[in-house]
Design a protein around this motif. Structure first.
Motif, PDB file in Angstrom:
ATOM      1  N   THR A 120       3.961   3.441   5.595  1.00  0.00           N
ATOM      2  CA  THR A 120       5.413   3.487   5.759  1.00  0.00           C
ATOM      3  C   THR A 120       5.748   3.043   7.166  1.00  0.00           C
ATOM      4  O   THR A 120       5.017   3.326   8.106  1.00  0.00           O
ATOM      5  CB  THR A 120       5.956   4.904   5.496  1.00  0.00           C
ATOM      6  OG1 THR A 120       7.379   4.882   5.608  1.00  0.00           O
ATOM      7  CG2 THR A 120       5.390   5.923   6.456  1.00  0.00           C
TER       8      THR A 120
ATOM      9  N   LYS B  27       0.827  -1.204   0.000  1.00  0.00           N
ATOM     10  CA  LYS B  27       0.000   0.000   0.000  1.00  0.00           C
ATOM     11  C   LYS B  27       0.864   1.256   0.000  1.00  0.00           C
ATOM     12  O   LYS B  27       1.729   1.429   0.830  1.00  0.00           O
ATOM     13  CB  LYS B  27      -0.911   0.006   1.224  1.00  0.00           C
ATOM     14  CG  LYS B  27      -1.973  -1.087   1.180  1.00  0.00           C
ATOM     15  CD  LYS B  27      -2.874  -0.991   2.401  1.00  0.00           C
ATOM     16  CE  LYS B  27      -3.938  -2.083   2.374  1.00  0.00           C
ATOM     17  NZ  LYS B  27      -4.800  -2.017   3.563  1.00  0.00           N
ATOM     18  N   ALA B  28       0.553   2.154  -0.924  1.00  0.00           N
ATOM     19  CA  ALA B  28       1.444   3.279  -1.188  1.00  0.00           C
ATOM     20  C   ALA B  28       1.524   4.265  -0.043  1.00  0.00           C
ATOM     21  O   ALA B  28       2.543   4.900   0.153  1.00  0.00           O
ATOM     22  CB  ALA B  28       0.988   4.003  -2.447  1.00  0.00           C
ATOM     23  N   THR B  29       0.475   4.442   0.703  1.00  0.00           N
ATOM     24  CA  THR B  29       0.491   5.458   1.739  1.00  0.00           C
ATOM     25  C   THR B  29       1.028   4.934   3.066  1.00  0.00           C
ATOM     26  O   THR B  29       1.127   5.685   4.029  1.00  0.00           O
ATOM     27  CB  THR B  29      -0.921   6.013   1.965  1.00  0.00           C
ATOM     28  OG1 THR B  29      -1.804   4.944   2.278  1.00  0.00           O
ATOM     29  CG2 THR B  29      -1.417   6.722   0.714  1.00  0.00           C
TER      30      THR B  29
ATOM     31  N   HIS C 149       4.200   6.001  -2.650  1.00  0.00           N
ATOM     32  CA  HIS C 149       3.223   7.044  -2.348  1.00  0.00           C
ATOM     33  C   HIS C 149       3.329   8.164  -3.378  1.00  0.00           C
ATOM     34  O   HIS C 149       2.319   8.675  -3.879  1.00  0.00           O
ATOM     35  CB  HIS C 149       3.478   7.577  -0.939  1.00  0.00           C
ATOM     36  CG  HIS C 149       2.440   8.542  -0.450  1.00  0.00           C
ATOM     37  ND1 HIS C 149       2.707   9.483   0.511  1.00  0.00           N
ATOM     38  CD2 HIS C 149       1.142   8.717  -0.799  1.00  0.00           C
ATOM     39  CE1 HIS C 149       1.617  10.193   0.741  1.00  0.00           C
ATOM     40  NE2 HIS C 149       0.652   9.740  -0.039  1.00  0.00           N
TER      41      HIS C 149
ATOM     42  N   GLU D  24      11.353   9.099   4.301  1.00  0.00           N
ATOM     43  CA  GLU D  24      10.409   9.760   3.425  1.00  0.00           C
ATOM     44  C   GLU D  24      11.117  10.289   2.178  1.00  0.00           C
ATOM     45  O   GLU D  24      12.339  10.333   2.105  1.00  0.00           O
ATOM     46  CB  GLU D  24       9.751  10.934   4.163  1.00  0.00           C
ATOM     47  CG  GLU D  24       8.875  10.514   5.321  1.00  0.00           C
ATOM     48  CD  GLU D  24       8.314  11.693   6.083  1.00  0.00           C
ATOM     49  OE1 GLU D  24       7.258  11.519   6.722  1.00  0.00           O
ATOM     50  OE2 GLU D  24       8.941  12.779   6.067  1.00  0.00           O
TER      51      GLU D  24
ATOM     52  N   PHE E 154       6.255  13.011   0.981  1.00  0.00           N
ATOM     53  CA  PHE E 154       5.691  11.720   0.580  1.00  0.00           C
ATOM     54  C   PHE E 154       6.214  10.630   1.512  1.00  0.00           C
ATOM     55  O   PHE E 154       7.372  10.644   1.924  1.00  0.00           O
ATOM     56  CB  PHE E 154       6.069  11.382  -0.869  1.00  0.00           C
ATOM     57  CG  PHE E 154       5.509  12.326  -1.887  1.00  0.00           C
ATOM     58  CD1 PHE E 154       4.191  12.204  -2.313  1.00  0.00           C
ATOM     59  CD2 PHE E 154       6.274  13.357  -2.399  1.00  0.00           C
ATOM     60  CE1 PHE E 154       3.653  13.080  -3.246  1.00  0.00           C
ATOM     61  CE2 PHE E 154       5.755  14.243  -3.334  1.00  0.00           C
ATOM     62  CZ  PHE E 154       4.448  14.113  -3.756  1.00  0.00           C
ATOM     63  N   ASN E 155       5.345   9.671   1.822  1.00  0.00           N
ATOM     64  CA  ASN E 155       5.732   8.585   2.715  1.00  0.00           C
ATOM     65  C   ASN E 155       6.781   7.670   2.104  1.00  0.00           C
ATOM     66  O   ASN E 155       7.583   7.064   2.818  1.00  0.00           O
ATOM     67  CB  ASN E 155       4.509   7.743   3.084  1.00  0.00           C
ATOM     68  CG  ASN E 155       3.452   8.538   3.828  1.00  0.00           C
ATOM     69  OD1 ASN E 155       3.751   9.538   4.474  1.00  0.00           O
ATOM     70  ND2 ASN E 155       2.209   8.119   3.715  1.00  0.00           N
TER      71      ASN E 155
ATOM     72  N   GLY F 136      -3.150  11.521   1.402  1.00  0.00           N
ATOM     73  CA  GLY F 136      -2.234  11.075   2.439  1.00  0.00           C
ATOM     74  C   GLY F 136      -0.960  11.883   2.589  1.00  0.00           C
ATOM     75  O   GLY F 136      -0.080  11.513   3.372  1.00  0.00           O
TER      76      GLY F 136
ATOM     77  N   THR G  64       1.682   7.012  -6.600  1.00  0.00           N
ATOM     78  CA  THR G  64       0.230   6.952  -6.474  1.00  0.00           C
ATOM     79  C   THR G  64      -0.399   8.342  -6.521  1.00  0.00           C
ATOM     80  O   THR G  64      -1.414   8.569  -7.189  1.00  0.00           O
ATOM     81  CB  THR G  64      -0.163   6.256  -5.159  1.00  0.00           C
ATOM     82  OG1 THR G  64       0.295   4.903  -5.194  1.00  0.00           O
ATOM     83  CG2 THR G  64      -1.672   6.252  -4.966  1.00  0.00           C
TER      84      THR G  64
END
Length: 263
Positions: free
Chosen positions: A29, A25-27, A98, A35, A93-94, A69, A101
């Motif tokens: 971490t 899942k992209a969001t 992410h 990051e 970005f996480n 996100g 995405t």
């Protein structure tokens, strides 16, 4: 025109789509996962362009980022611009997944494209900006997550250290990560926002970081304390960490946050 598309104005989207493997899942971490940050610099000709870009960021882009996100989007103007100010935009970005995405979602969001049409589809005779400079940075291991400062009146310093070679650049990063230089900044109250190595962008190899102060007097006092700090003197006295070996150019830009900046 494609060059004025928020998500296609750089090669980052294509590069990321090429190099990213299948990921979870992209969001998501892990707490220690580094990051990634996109640092954008909008070059502007006049106040009309500035308003068009800022309206898009404030009313369309930042709310969309947050829905996807992205926790923090910072937008800054120069404290002492030469002519029309540049706009500096920092997006957190996480992970690389992410990032991919979010950019894909921007491209496919019909509502966003319609709401941001004045910016995204500005005519060639009246473009929204002159050019965008964009870099992708990976957070340092010793400070893997962005730390947004307290929401109050403040100024920011964005610093970039360029190195003559990749080896020298990695050695300078080692000073921050392994030898305690980041800890000196934190202990002395610089309130760092992020440290990042530029993995895609101009003027590589380089590292970039952002620190914050209450005002210019506080900035001068903090740097004076840093220069005389015993731990910093010990670190910088190591021959292999001499600036003459590791740093070929330092760029400092003083910035002020916009009223809607999330950093």
């Amino acid at each position: 025109m494609k060059r004025r598309s928020f998500v296609k104005s750089t090669l980052l989207t294509g590069v990321t789509a090429t190099i990213l493997p299948a990921m979870s899942k992209a969001t998501e971490t892990s707490p220690k996962a580094a990051e990634y940050y996109e640092l954008r610099v909008y070059n502007l000709k006049n106040s009309e362009q500035q308003k068009l870009v800022e309206d898009f960021l404030k009313d369309t882009a930042i709310p969309a980022f947050n829905r996807l996100g992205v926790k923090h989007v910072g937008v800054f103007t120069e404290m002492k611009p030469e002519g029309q100010t540049r706009l500096f935009v920092l997006v957190q970005f996480n992970s690389l997944a992410h990032f991919a995405t979010v950019t894909d979602s921007f491209a496919g969001d019909a509502e966003l494209q319609a709401k941001g049409a004045a910016y995204l589809n500005a005519p060639a005779a009246a473009p929204a900006y002159e050019r965008i400079e964009s870099s992708l940075l990976k957070a340092f291991v010793h400070m893997p997550h962005l730390e947004a400062p307290e929401n109050k009146t403040r100024i920011f310093e964005l610093r970039q250290y360029q190195s003559a070679t990749e080896a020298a650049g990695k050695k300078k990063i080692e000073m921050f990560n392994d030898e305690g230089e980041i800890d000196v900044f934190k202990r002395l109250g610089f309130k760092p926002v992020f440290w990042g190595e530029t993995v895609i962008g101009s003027q590589r190899p380089n590292l970039t970081y952002m620190i914050t102060f209450d005002d210019l007097d506080a900035k001068n006092a903090h740097w004076k304390a840093f220069g005389s700090d015993p731990q910093w003197k010990k670190i910088s006295a190591v021959p292999e960490y001499a600036d003459a070996l590791l740093v070929s150019k330092i760029t400092s830009t003083m910035l002020m946050p916009t009223t809607y900046s999330q950093i």
